[in-house]
Design a protein around this motif. Structure first.
Motif, PDB file in Angstrom:
ATOM      1  N   TYR A 211       0.841  -1.206   0.000  1.00 36.27           N
ATOM      2  CA  TYR A 211       0.000   0.000   0.000  1.00 36.27           C
ATOM      3  C   TYR A 211       0.877   1.256   0.000  1.00 36.27           C
ATOM      4  O   TYR A 211       0.581   2.238  -0.689  1.00 36.27           O
ATOM      5  N   ASP A 212       1.970   1.236   0.774  1.00 39.75           N
ATOM      6  CA  ASP A 212       2.872   2.388   0.821  1.00 39.75           C
ATOM      7  C   ASP A 212       3.508   2.633  -0.543  1.00 39.75           C
ATOM      8  O   ASP A 212       3.643   3.792  -0.990  1.00 39.75           O
ATOM      9  N   ALA A 213       3.877   1.540  -1.218  1.00 38.43           N
ATOM     10  CA  ALA A 213       4.474   1.688  -2.547  1.00 38.43           C
ATOM     11  C   ALA A 213       3.449   2.226  -3.541  1.00 38.43           C
ATOM     12  O   ALA A 213       3.775   3.070  -4.397  1.00 38.43           O
ATOM     13  N   ALA A 214       2.201   1.761  -3.417  1.00 41.61           N
ATOM     14  CA  ALA A 214       1.148   2.248  -4.309  1.00 41.61           C
ATOM     15  C   ALA A 214       0.878   3.733  -4.070  1.00 41.61           C
ATOM     16  O   ALA A 214       0.670   4.503  -5.025  1.00 41.61           O
ATOM     17  N   LYS A 215       0.898   4.169  -2.809  1.00 39.27           N
ATOM     18  CA  LYS A 215       0.689   5.584  -2.500  1.00 39.27           C
ATOM     19  C   LYS A 215       1.824   6.425  -3.078  1.00 39.27           C
ATOM     20  O   LYS A 215       1.601   7.528  -3.598  1.00 39.27           O
ATOM     21  N   THR A 216       3.031   5.884  -2.988  1.00 42.10           N
ATOM     22  CA  THR A 216       4.186   6.602  -3.531  1.00 42.10           C
ATOM     23  C   THR A 216       4.047   6.792  -5.032  1.00 42.10           C
ATOM     24  O   THR A 216       4.449   7.830  -5.587  1.00 42.10           O
ATOM     25  N   ASP A 217       3.456   5.816  -5.701  1.00 39.93           N
ATOM     26  CA  ASP A 217       3.252   5.896  -7.156  1.00 39.93           C
ATOM     27  C   ASP A 217       2.036   6.733  -7.523  1.00 39.93           C
ATOM     28  O   ASP A 217       1.717   6.868  -8.712  1.00 39.93           O
ATOM     29  N   GLY A 218       1.349   7.265  -6.506  1.00 41.31           N
ATOM     30  CA  GLY A 218       0.221   8.140  -6.775  1.00 41.31           C
ATOM     31  C   GLY A 218      -1.120   7.451  -6.874  1.00 41.31           C
ATOM     32  O   GLY A 218      -2.095   8.053  -7.346  1.00 41.31           O
ATOM     33  N   ALA A 219      -1.200   6.209  -6.427  1.00 44.88           N
ATOM     34  CA  ALA A 219      -2.466   5.472  -6.502  1.00 44.88           C
ATOM     35  C   ALA A 219      -3.433   5.939  -5.421  1.00 44.88           C
ATOM     36  O   ALA A 219      -3.042   6.098  -4.255  1.00 44.88           O
ATOM     37  N   GLY A 220      -4.675   6.178  -5.806  1.00 45.61           N
ATOM     38  CA  GLY A 220      -5.703   6.547  -4.847  1.00 45.61           C
ATOM     39  C   GLY A 220      -6.278   5.325  -4.156  1.00 45.61           C
ATOM     40  O   GLY A 220      -5.819   4.202  -4.348  1.00 45.61           O
ATOM     41  N   ARG A 221      -7.334   5.557  -3.363  1.00 48.49           N
ATOM     42  CA  ARG A 221      -7.910   4.440  -2.590  1.00 48.49           C
ATOM     43  C   ARG A 221      -8.496   3.369  -3.504  1.00 48.49           C
ATOM     44  O   ARG A 221      -8.343   2.173  -3.251  1.00 48.49           O
ATOM     45  N   ILE A 222      -9.172   3.783  -4.578  1.00 44.50           N
ATOM     46  CA  ILE A 222      -9.798   2.813  -5.474  1.00 44.50           C
ATOM     47  C   ILE A 222      -8.736   1.992  -6.199  1.00 44.50           C
ATOM     48  O   ILE A 222      -8.863   0.766  -6.333  1.00 44.50           O
ATOM     49  N   ARG A 223      -7.687   2.668  -6.676  1.00 46.69           N
ATOM     50  CA  ARG A 223      -6.617   1.939  -7.364  1.00 46.69           C
ATOM     51  C   ARG A 223      -5.874   1.003  -6.405  1.00 46.69           C
ATOM     52  O   ARG A 223      -5.407  -0.072  -6.811  1.00 46.69           O
ATOM     53  N   GLN A 224      -5.748   1.392  -5.156  1.00 44.85           N
ATOM     54  CA  GLN A 224      -5.119   0.507  -4.166  1.00 44.85           C
ATOM     55  C   GLN A 224      -5.965  -0.742  -3.957  1.00 44.85           C
ATOM     56  O   GLN A 224      -5.432  -1.857  -3.840  1.00 44.85           O
ATOM     57  N   MET A 225      -7.287  -0.574  -3.926  1.00 42.27           N
ATOM     58  CA  MET A 225      -8.161  -1.735  -3.780  1.00 42.27           C
ATOM     59  C   MET A 225      -8.019  -2.664  -4.980  1.00 42.27           C
ATOM     60  O   MET A 225      -7.983  -3.892  -4.828  1.00 42.27           O
ATOM     61  N   TRP A 226      -7.941  -2.068  -6.168  1.00 40.81           N
ATOM     62  CA  TRP A 226      -7.909  -2.857  -7.398  1.00 40.81           C
ATOM     63  C   TRP A 226      -6.561  -3.533  -7.622  1.00 40.81           C
ATOM     64  O   TRP A 226      -6.499  -4.690  -8.062  1.00 40.81           O
ATOM     65  N   HIS A 227      -5.466  -2.815  -7.354  1.00 37.73           N
ATOM     66  CA  HIS A 227      -4.139  -3.312  -7.695  1.00 37.73           C
ATOM     67  C   HIS A 227      -3.400  -3.948  -6.513  1.00 37.73           C
ATOM     68  O   HIS A 227      -2.378  -4.619  -6.725  1.00 37.73           O
ATOM     69  N   VAL A 228      -3.870  -3.740  -5.295  1.00 40.61           N
ATOM     70  CA  VAL A 228      -3.171  -4.293  -4.129  1.00 40.61           C
ATOM     71  C   VAL A 228      -4.071  -5.261  -3.347  1.00 40.61           C
ATOM     72  O   VAL A 228      -3.722  -6.423  -3.155  1.00 40.61           O
ATOM     73  N   THR A 229      -5.230  -4.765  -2.918  1.00 45.65           N
ATOM     74  CA  THR A 229      -6.077  -5.583  -2.052  1.00 45.65           C
ATOM     75  C   THR A 229      -6.617  -6.815  -2.769  1.00 45.65           C
ATOM     76  O   THR A 229      -6.490  -7.942  -2.272  1.00 45.65           O
ATOM     77  N   LEU A 230      -7.236  -6.609  -3.930  1.00 48.47           N
ATOM     78  CA  LEU A 230      -7.815  -7.752  -4.648  1.00 48.47           C
ATOM     79  C   LEU A 230      -6.763  -8.785  -5.068  1.00 48.47           C
ATOM     80  O   LEU A 230      -6.982  -9.990  -4.862  1.00 48.47           O
ATOM     81  N   PRO A 231      -5.614  -8.379  -5.642  1.00 47.29           N
ATOM     82  CA  PRO A 231      -4.583  -9.397  -5.933  1.00 47.29           C
ATOM     83  C   PRO A 231      -4.075 -10.084  -4.668  1.00 47.29           C
ATOM     84  O   PRO A 231      -3.707 -11.264  -4.715  1.00 47.29           O
ATOM     85  N   GLY A 232      -4.085  -9.368  -3.545  1.00 46.75           N
ATOM     86  CA  GLY A 232      -3.609  -9.957  -2.293  1.00 46.75           C
ATOM     87  C   GLY A 232      -4.512 -11.055  -1.760  1.00 46.75           C
ATOM     88  O   GLY A 232      -4.056 -11.937  -1.027  1.00 46.75           O
TER      89      GLY A 232
END
Length: 319
Positions: A211-232
């Motif tokens: 999540y920290d890496a996604a925030k650093t890349d500029g990902a918002g909450r929805i993109r974090q859910m899509w690219h981090v939470t769901l694959p996890g």
């Protein structure tokens, strides 16, 4: 050389046996705790399979097993030649697919939204409220649903009339095609919170650094859910989906029995209710057993097919 190799194999085999028995002794209490559950599964899941022999007999209560008349596949032939059976099969399949699509995806979405809530009091309150319907009997839930959809003072018709969406109350409980949606959403309301628990538990295991890496890349909450939470939690989703497909045809009969009525009978009858009414209800025990065997065979085929499919595309399986 051959004798020496054989001796080494024997030594390795003895070492493996010693490790096995040592591990068995060290975990003896865990194995002892599992014995009651193994007995329970055997008694209630495997021992009743012996009763499948009734489907190939003209079963009559009071006679011993060896006194029963064997009729082969006669009851299966009667089952597949009954036109009403295919109507029941249609209802079961449609409600099962609707329940799978809606009842599986919505809890995931709900879990994703709950996981994003940072205010703990609000989060726990919503979770508790969502879990409560699971512990309510289907008798009570059916009463709430029927009352809510009433043409007299039902809250649904009242809201639709007040918003001028309809001109007169809709008789929801007498319209066959609507019955499938009523059952699906009633089941969703009852089980959504409970079914989301395992997804929420899986989300707690997702690495926070992602999540920290996604925030650093500029990902918002929805993109974090899509690219981090769901694959996890992909593995959990796939395993549960495979098991859900395996239980696709086993949707029970309580909802249909309690919410159905003679005006929607052609849309409310499902396989288990059909077995109850036309098997046990008419003392046709062999016929009811044939229906149950058909249901179980379809469930096994669906389970292995889903497992094979997901293993090919995602390398995930339950077997």
């Amino acid at each position: 050389m051959g004798t020496k190799t054989g001796t080494q194999v024997d030594v390795v085999s003895m070492q493996k046996k010693k490790r096995f028995w040592r591990r068995l002794w060290q975990q003896r209490f865990l194995y002892a705790m599992s014995v009651p559950f193994i007995i329970w599964v055997f008694v209630f899941n495997y021992l009743p399979i012996w009763g499948w022999t009734m489907a190939f007999q003209d079963f009559k209560p009071g006679l011993s097993f060896f006194e029963q008349e064997w009729v082969g596949f006669t009851h299966f032939q009667a089952l597949f030649s009954d036109s009403y059976f295919y109507l029941v099969l249609r209802n079961t399949f449609i409600m099962a697919v609707m329940g799978l699509v809606i009842g599986f995806t919505v809890p995931i979405i709900f879990a994703l939204l709950i996981n994003e809530v940072r205010q703990q009091f609000f989060k726990r309150s919503v979770q508790t409220i969502a879990y409560l319907p699971h512990f309510v009997s289907w008798v009570v839930v059916a009463g709430i649903v029927i009352r809510s959809l009433s043409v007299e003072d039902g809250i649904v018709n009242t809201i639709l009339l007040s918003l001028h969406i309809i001109d007169e109350p809709i008789q929801f409980m007498t319209k066959g095609p609507l019955f499938w949606w009523i059952v699906t959403f009633a089941d969703l309301w009852k089980e959504m919170g409970w079914n989301s628990i395992i997804f929420l538990a899986a989300m707690t295991g997702v690495n926070q650094e992602l999540y920290d890496a996604a925030k650093t890349d500029g990902a918002g909450r929805i993109r974090q859910m899509w690219h981090v939470t769901l694959p996890g939690i992909r593995s959990v989703i796939i395993v549960l989906l495979i098991l859900s497909v395996g239980n696709l045809m086993s949707i029970g009969f309580e909802k249909q029995l309690l919410l159905g009525n003679p005006m929607v009978a052609d849309y409310s009858e499902v396989l288990e209710l059909y077995a109850l009414n036309y098997g046990i209800g008419l003392f046709r025990f062999s016929y009811g057993t044939a229906i149950s065997i058909f249901n179980s065979v379809i469930a096994i085929v669906l389970l292995f097919s889903a497992n094979y499919f997901f293993k090919k595309i995602s390398q995930e399986s339950v077997m």
